[in-house]
Scaffold this motif. Structure first.
Motif, PDB file in Angstrom:
ATOM      1  N   ALA A   1       0.823  -1.206   0.000  1.00 11.70           N
ATOM      2  CA  ALA A   1       0.000   0.000   0.000  1.00 11.70           C
ATOM      3  C   ALA A   1       0.860   1.260   0.000  1.00 11.70           C
ATOM      4  N   ALA A   2       1.874   1.279   0.848  1.00 10.33           N
ATOM      5  CA  ALA A   2       2.734   2.464   0.944  1.00 10.33           C
ATOM      6  C   ALA A   2       3.553   2.673  -0.325  1.00 10.33           C
ATOM      7  N   ALA A   3       4.048   1.576  -0.900  1.00  9.06           N
ATOM      8  CA  ALA A   3       4.872   1.687  -2.103  1.00  9.06           C
ATOM      9  C   ALA A   3       4.072   2.202  -3.293  1.00  9.06           C
ATOM     10  N   LYS A   4       2.866   1.713  -3.445  1.00  5.74           N
ATOM     11  CA  LYS A   4       2.032   2.157  -4.570  1.00  5.74           C
ATOM     12  C   LYS A   4       1.584   3.602  -4.396  1.00  5.74           C
ATOM     13  N   ALA A   5       1.422   4.025  -3.154  1.00  3.84           N
ATOM     14  CA  ALA A   5       1.004   5.403  -2.893  1.00  3.84           C
ATOM     15  C   ALA A   5       2.170   6.385  -2.933  1.00  3.84           C
ATOM     16  N   ASN A   6       3.392   5.851  -2.844  1.00  3.60           N
ATOM     17  CA  ASN A   6       4.589   6.706  -2.798  1.00  3.60           C
ATOM     18  C   ASN A   6       5.662   6.155  -3.731  1.00  3.60           C
ATOM     19  N   PRO A   7       5.471   6.294  -5.036  1.00  2.00           N
ATOM     20  CA  PRO A   7       6.393   5.686  -6.008  1.00  2.00           C
ATOM     21  C   PRO A   7       7.808   6.250  -5.981  1.00  2.00           C
ATOM     22  N   ASP A   8       8.003   7.405  -5.347  1.00  2.00           N
ATOM     23  CA  ASP A   8       9.349   7.990  -5.290  1.00  2.00           C
ATOM     24  C   ASP A   8      10.179   7.436  -4.133  1.00  2.00           C
ATOM     25  N   ILE A   9       9.543   6.681  -3.244  1.00  2.00           N
ATOM     26  CA  ILE A   9      10.263   6.077  -2.129  1.00  2.00           C
ATOM     27  C   ILE A   9      10.621   4.643  -2.483  1.00  2.00           C
ATOM     28  N   LYS A  10      11.844   4.229  -2.162  1.00  2.00           N
ATOM     29  CA  LYS A  10      12.272   2.865  -2.409  1.00  2.00           C
ATOM     30  C   LYS A  10      11.959   2.007  -1.179  1.00  2.00           C
ATOM     31  N   PHE A  11      11.572   0.757  -1.415  1.00  4.83           N
ATOM     32  CA  PHE A  11      11.278  -0.187  -0.345  1.00  4.83           C
ATOM     33  C   PHE A  11      12.062  -1.476  -0.587  1.00  4.83           C
ATOM     34  N   ALA A  12      12.663  -2.010   0.465  1.00  6.39           N
ATOM     35  CA  ALA A  12      13.366  -3.297   0.370  1.00  6.39           C
ATOM     36  C   ALA A  12      12.825  -4.180   1.484  1.00  6.39           C
ATOM     37  N   ILE A  13      11.873  -5.054   1.152  1.00  5.92           N
ATOM     38  CA  ILE A  13      11.201  -5.850   2.184  1.00  5.92           C
ATOM     39  C   ILE A  13      11.917  -7.172   2.423  1.00  5.92           C
ATOM     40  N   VAL A  14      12.180  -7.438   3.683  1.00  2.95           N
ATOM     41  CA  VAL A  14      12.867  -8.664   4.076  1.00  2.95           C
ATOM     42  C   VAL A  14      11.859  -9.808   4.180  1.00  2.95           C
ATOM     43  N   ASP A  15      12.177 -10.906   3.525  1.00  2.04           N
ATOM     44  CA  ASP A  15      11.415 -12.161   3.664  1.00  2.04           C
ATOM     45  C   ASP A  15      10.047 -12.167   2.999  1.00  2.04           C
ATOM     46  N   TYR A  16       9.887 -11.435   1.908  1.00  2.00           N
ATOM     47  CA  TYR A  16       8.614 -11.540   1.192  1.00  2.00           C
ATOM     48  C   TYR A  16       8.817 -11.270  -0.296  1.00  2.00           C
ATOM     49  N   ASN A  17       8.279 -12.166  -1.107  1.00  2.00           N
ATOM     50  CA  ASN A  17       8.307 -11.979  -2.563  1.00  2.00           C
ATOM     51  C   ASN A  17       7.037 -12.572  -3.165  1.00  2.00           C
ATOM     52  N   GLY A  18       5.914 -12.284  -2.502  1.00  2.00           N
ATOM     53  CA  GLY A  18       4.662 -12.887  -2.943  1.00  2.00           C
ATOM     54  C   GLY A  18       3.664 -11.921  -3.538  1.00  2.00           C
ATOM     55  N   PHE A  19       4.126 -10.755  -3.978  1.00  2.00           N
ATOM     56  CA  PHE A  19       3.213  -9.800  -4.604  1.00  2.00           C
ATOM     57  C   PHE A  19       2.666 -10.391  -5.907  1.00  2.00           C
ATOM     58  N   LYS A  20       1.422 -10.056  -6.232  1.00  2.00           N
ATOM     59  CA  LYS A  20       0.801 -10.595  -7.435  1.00  2.00           C
ATOM     60  C   LYS A  20       1.562 -10.187  -8.686  1.00  2.00           C
ATOM     61  N   ALA A  21       2.161  -9.016  -8.643  1.00  2.00           N
ATOM     62  CA  ALA A  21       2.979  -8.525  -9.754  1.00  2.00           C
ATOM     63  C   ALA A  21       4.107  -7.704  -9.161  1.00  2.00           C
ATOM     64  N   PRO A  22       5.275  -7.670  -9.805  1.00  2.00           N
ATOM     65  CA  PRO A  22       6.385  -6.865  -9.289  1.00  2.00           C
ATOM     66  C   PRO A  22       5.964  -5.402  -9.132  1.00  2.00           C
ATOM     67  N   ILE A  23       6.428  -4.774  -8.080  1.00  2.00           N
ATOM     68  CA  ILE A  23       6.164  -3.361  -7.837  1.00  2.00           C
ATOM     69  C   ILE A  23       7.451  -2.607  -8.148  1.00  2.00           C
ATOM     70  N   PRO A  24       7.426  -1.596  -9.001  1.00  2.00           N
ATOM     71  CA  PRO A  24       8.650  -0.942  -9.484  1.00  2.00           C
ATOM     72  C   PRO A  24       9.607  -0.461  -8.396  1.00  2.00           C
ATOM     73  N   ASN A  25       9.083  -0.024  -7.272  1.00  2.00           N
ATOM     74  CA  ASN A  25       9.940   0.541  -6.221  1.00  2.00           C
ATOM     75  C   ASN A  25      10.080  -0.365  -5.007  1.00  2.00           C
ATOM     76  N   VAL A  26       9.805  -1.668  -5.183  1.00  2.00           N
ATOM     77  CA  VAL A  26       9.937  -2.625  -4.076  1.00  2.00           C
ATOM     78  C   VAL A  26      10.895  -3.750  -4.448  1.00  2.00           C
ATOM     79  N   LYS A  27      11.940  -3.906  -3.636  1.00  2.00           N
ATOM     80  CA  LYS A  27      12.916  -4.983  -3.844  1.00  2.00           C
ATOM     81  C   LYS A  27      12.743  -6.038  -2.752  1.00  2.00           C
ATOM     82  N   PRO A  28      12.347  -7.260  -3.099  1.00  2.00           N
ATOM     83  CA  PRO A  28      12.248  -8.338  -2.114  1.00  2.00           C
ATOM     84  C   PRO A  28      13.642  -8.861  -1.743  1.00  2.00           C
ATOM     85  N   LEU A  29      13.838  -9.111  -0.470  1.00  2.00           N
ATOM     86  CA  LEU A  29      15.079  -9.716   0.021  1.00  2.00           C
ATOM     87  C   LEU A  29      14.691 -11.043   0.674  1.00  2.00           C
TER      88      LEU A  29
END
Length: 356
Positions: free
Chosen positions: A112-140
């Motif tokens: 929710a936060a990443a889609k609402a704030n595309p200029d902020i980068k997100f690197a989430i630990v332990d999750y890669n289950g989004f239905k589709a890749p999100i441009p500003n979210v990197k799964p770790l």
């Protein structure tokens, strides 16, 4: 998808730096000369930053990047699952350039936060289950089934009772991946040695087992560990964050009859008071992965391509044996070294379906 709770209503408060329901975002400004205008931020899961495990290791990665690059650190510690949207909003309001959410449970708030704030980068630990890749979210993410396989083999080769046990915090993929690998390692030992070491607390076929239901209660962890011990297990493998400390307490209280293997980080470093009962730990290189993701954001090289930690890239593995180094037979150590090579080369395959 969980909805942000009280988001807009409390934004005025959050802008002042208070994460409602969680903790006040910390702001550790580094010495002059670095990228002090770059805000590197983190939101913990409910285990907190001093969990001696998952969050603590991830937070070290944030601290390492801040120190090395001269960034400004901000963080929000969650006290319960209800805090995630609020704390994520707090970090957005704090004008973070990159936010690291720690854990599977923060997936909805991150999306929710990443889609609402595309200029902020997100690197989430332990999750890669989004239905589709999100441009500003990197799964770790980390293939701990591989390293837990080695831990299971070690446990099977060390047990005196012929039974080993495991329990988890919550039945989510990032927990059961450890339990799968552990049980498969025991099964491989039985196959190659013609033995019958039993695993209690987890069944890979039915995907059913023993869980505390949270990651906070050491009392529940101790109770679960005692349950395993009552069934005959003399080596336990807690996969429950801070709740797992209860398992180490049970092992230490046994007077040498029960020992354990820790997860996420080297337990002899993060929970040194229990080192005497720890054969080893299944580590996840979350500190390095987090630090690298933050550096990439600073250098404008950030991508949404998932990082997968494996035995091959040292993103996961077994920690040193420490006080058990002289107790574990040299032959068993050699076998584990060879197993690691065979797993890397693909000669042995772990079957867990929740591998990244």
């Amino acid at each position: 998808m969980k909805k942000y709770v009280r988001g807009l209503a409390i934004m005025g408060v959050l802008t002042l730096g208070v994460a409602a329901c969680g903790s006040k975002p910390a702001d550790n400004t580094p010495a002059a000369g670095g990228h002090t205008d770059f805000n590197a931020c983190m939101v913990s899961d409910s285990g907190g930053f001093d969990d001696k495990s998952f969050n603590q290791t991830s937070y070290k990665g944030l601290q390492d990047a801040v120190k090395e690059l001269g960034l400004t650190e901000k963080k929000a510690e969650s006290k319960s699952d209800n805090d995630y949207p609020t704390n994520m909003n707090a970090m957005v309001a704090a004008k973070c350039n990159v936010i690291v959410p720690v854990g599977f449970k923060l997936a909805d708030a991150t999306e929710a936060a990443a889609k609402a704030n595309p200029d902020i980068k997100f690197a989430i630990v332990d999750y890669n289950g989004f239905k589709a890749p999100i441009p500003n979210v990197k799964p770790l993410v980390f293939n701990t089934a591989q390293s837990s396989f080695l831990a299971g083999y070690l446990a099977a080769g060390t047990t005196k009772s012929g039974k080993v046990g495991t329990f988890g915090g919550a039945q989510i993929p990032t927990v059961t991946i450890f339990m799968d690998g552990f049980a498969e390692g025991v099964a491989y030992y039985n196959k190659t040695k013609t033995k019958n070491v039993q695993v209690v607390g987890w069944d890979t076929k039915t995907q059913k087992g023993l869980f505390t239901g949270d990651f906070e209660s050491t009392a529940k962890g101790q109770q679960n560990a005692q349950n395993l011990v009552t069934q005959g297990a003399d080596i336990i493998f807690p996969v429950a964050g801070p709740a797992g400390i209860g398992g180490l307490q049970a092992a230490k209280a046994s007077g040498g009859k029960v020992n354990a293997i820790w997860v996420d980080t080297d337990g002899c470093v993060s929970a040194a008071e229990y080192c005497s009962v720890l054969l080893t730990s299944v580590f996840k290189g979350m500190d390095v992965a987090v630090s690298d993701a933050i550096k990439a954001a600073v250098d404008n090289k950030f991508s949404n391509e998932a990082y997968v930690g494996t035995l091959a890239n040292n993103g996961t593995g077994l920690s040193p044996y420490h006080e058990w180094d002289s107790k574990i037979p040299a032959e068993l150590k050699t076998e584990i070294d060879q197993l690691k090579k065979d797993l890397i080369d693909g000669k042995i395959k772990v079957e867990s379906k929740v591998q990244p």
